[in-house]
Design a protein around this motif. Structure first.
Motif, PDB file in Angstrom:
ATOM      1  N   GLU A   1     -11.328 -11.206  -4.111  1.00 22.07           N
ATOM      2  CA  GLU A   1     -10.354 -11.762  -3.172  1.00 22.07           C
ATOM      3  C   GLU A   1      -9.140 -10.853  -3.047  1.00 22.07           C
ATOM      4  N   LYS A   2      -8.619 -10.421  -4.180  1.00 12.56           N
ATOM      5  CA  LYS A   2      -7.415  -9.589  -4.162  1.00 12.56           C
ATOM      6  C   LYS A   2      -7.663  -8.285  -3.418  1.00 12.56           C
TER       7      LYS A   2
ATOM      8  N   ARG B   1      -9.813  -7.769  -1.044  1.00 14.20           N
ATOM      9  CA  ARG B   1      -9.942  -8.056   0.382  1.00 14.20           C
ATOM     10  C   ARG B   1      -8.569  -8.323   1.016  1.00 14.20           C
ATOM     11  N   TYR B   2      -7.712  -9.061   0.327  1.00 12.24           N
ATOM     12  CA  TYR B   2      -6.413  -9.403   0.897  1.00 12.24           C
ATOM     13  C   TYR B   2      -5.547  -8.169   1.110  1.00 12.24           C
ATOM     14  N   THR B   3      -5.696  -7.177   0.241  1.00 12.63           N
ATOM     15  CA  THR B   3      -4.890  -5.969   0.400  1.00 12.63           C
ATOM     16  C   THR B   3      -5.345  -5.141   1.607  1.00 12.63           C
TER      17      THR B   3
ATOM     18  N   HIS C   1      -5.843  -6.569   4.520  1.00  8.13           N
ATOM     19  CA  HIS C   1      -5.279  -7.222   5.693  1.00  8.13           C
ATOM     20  C   HIS C   1      -4.044  -6.456   6.181  1.00  8.13           C
TER      21      HIS C   1
ATOM     22  N   ASN D   1      -1.044  -7.266   7.291  1.00  8.93           N
ATOM     23  CA  ASN D   1      -0.039  -8.319   7.414  1.00  8.93           C
ATOM     24  C   ASN D   1       1.351  -7.747   7.131  1.00  8.93           C
TER      25      ASN D   1
ATOM     26  N   GLY E   1       0.617 -14.298   0.326  1.00 12.89           N
ATOM     27  CA  GLY E   1      -0.055 -13.017   0.358  1.00 12.89           C
ATOM     28  C   GLY E   1       0.742 -11.889  -0.279  1.00 12.89           C
TER      29      GLY E   1
ATOM     30  N   ASP F   1       2.149 -17.385  -4.054  1.00 13.02           N
ATOM     31  CA  ASP F   1       0.770 -16.924  -3.925  1.00 13.02           C
ATOM     32  C   ASP F   1       0.155 -16.837  -5.329  1.00 13.02           C
TER      33      ASP F   1
ATOM     34  N   THR G   1      -4.865 -19.835   4.993  1.00 13.08           N
ATOM     35  CA  THR G   1      -4.986 -20.140   3.566  1.00 13.08           C
ATOM     36  C   THR G   1      -6.099 -21.134   3.280  1.00 13.08           C
TER      37      THR G   1
ATOM     38  N   HIS H   1      -9.660 -20.166   2.473  1.00 13.11           N
ATOM     39  CA  HIS H   1      -9.906 -19.464   1.211  1.00 13.11           C
ATOM     40  C   HIS H   1     -10.059 -20.409   0.025  1.00 13.11           C
TER      41      HIS H   1
ATOM     42  N   THR I   1     -14.231 -13.750   1.998  1.00 16.93           N
ATOM     43  CA  THR I   1     -13.267 -14.618   1.314  1.00 16.93           C
ATOM     44  C   THR I   1     -13.035 -15.915   2.075  1.00 16.93           C
TER      45      THR I   1
END
Length: 206
Positions: free
Chosen positions: A27-28, A30-32, A34, A36, A70, A90, A110, A113, A157
């Motif tokens: 997950e971490k 994948r989020y990085t 993004h 955003n 995030g 987060d 959110t 997820h 995710t």
């Protein structure tokens, strides 16, 4: 990506099998990926799809929370320009959860997820004051296009998928009132002040 999907017959939530839930490390990572960026006009415009309708129920002096802010929090900055204070939280990137209760909670991109939407929704409900506002942004599913061809479901995710009937169930179960929705991805709920003695039948996930 080969995943099997299930749909709860009670609340209509669509979810993946437990074996497909990503690890915290996955997950971490994948989020990085993004984009955003809080300095990106495009991303701020995206967040404003949730902020602008919510402003009808928000005012300066309120205490709020961005639940799932995030790696690069941006929504709190958008609200700050409106004179509204919003704490960031987060579970993967920090900061830790501020002391509630809160007048409002944003959960933008959110809910999809959540590995345990029942526990997360229960926690959010406890964090909100009676009369508090919950603003959720998550793309509603449309089964006519098929989940395998839907870009939102191809993100590994994204493991829980909602539409309006799911949120109507959430309103009944956690005593929320549906205030507004755009029919696509943003919905505004208010936690009722009065107690509700409505025992719903058991649900698979929420």
């Amino acid at each position: 990506m080969n995943r099997r999907y299930y749909q709860c017959s009670r609340c209509r939530l669509i979810f993946v099998q437990p074996e497909s839930l990503p690890s915290a490390i996955e997950e971490k990572e994948r989020y990085t990926e993004h984009e955003n960026d809080p300095d990106s006009p495009g991303y701020i415009a995206f967040l404003n799809r949730a902020v602008h309708p919510a402003l009808s129920w928000l005012k300066p002096g309120m205490k709020g929370l961005d639940y799932g802010s995030g790696p690069c929090p941006a929504l709190s900055g958008v609200l700050q320009k409106e004179g509204i204070k919003c704490f960031n939280y987060d579970p993967l990137f920090g900061p830790p959860l501020a002391n509630g209760p809160f007048d409002f909670i944003f959960a933008t991109e959110t809910f999809e997820h959540f590995h345990d939407p029942r526990a997360e929704t229960e926690r959010i409900s406890r964090l909100l004051k009676p009369g508090g506002i919950l603003i959720v942004m998550t793309l509603f599913y449309n089964l006519s296009q098929g989940l395998d061809n839907w870009f939102y479901a191809r993100d590994r995710t994204h493991v829980m998928f909602y539409d309006l009937p799911v949120f109507e169930y959430i309103c009944q179960k956690w005593n929320f009132e549906l205030l507004w929705h755009d029919g696509e991805r943003v919905i505004v709920l208010r936690k009722r002040i009065e107690k509700q003695n409505n025992l719903l039948p058991a649900c698979e996930r929420i």
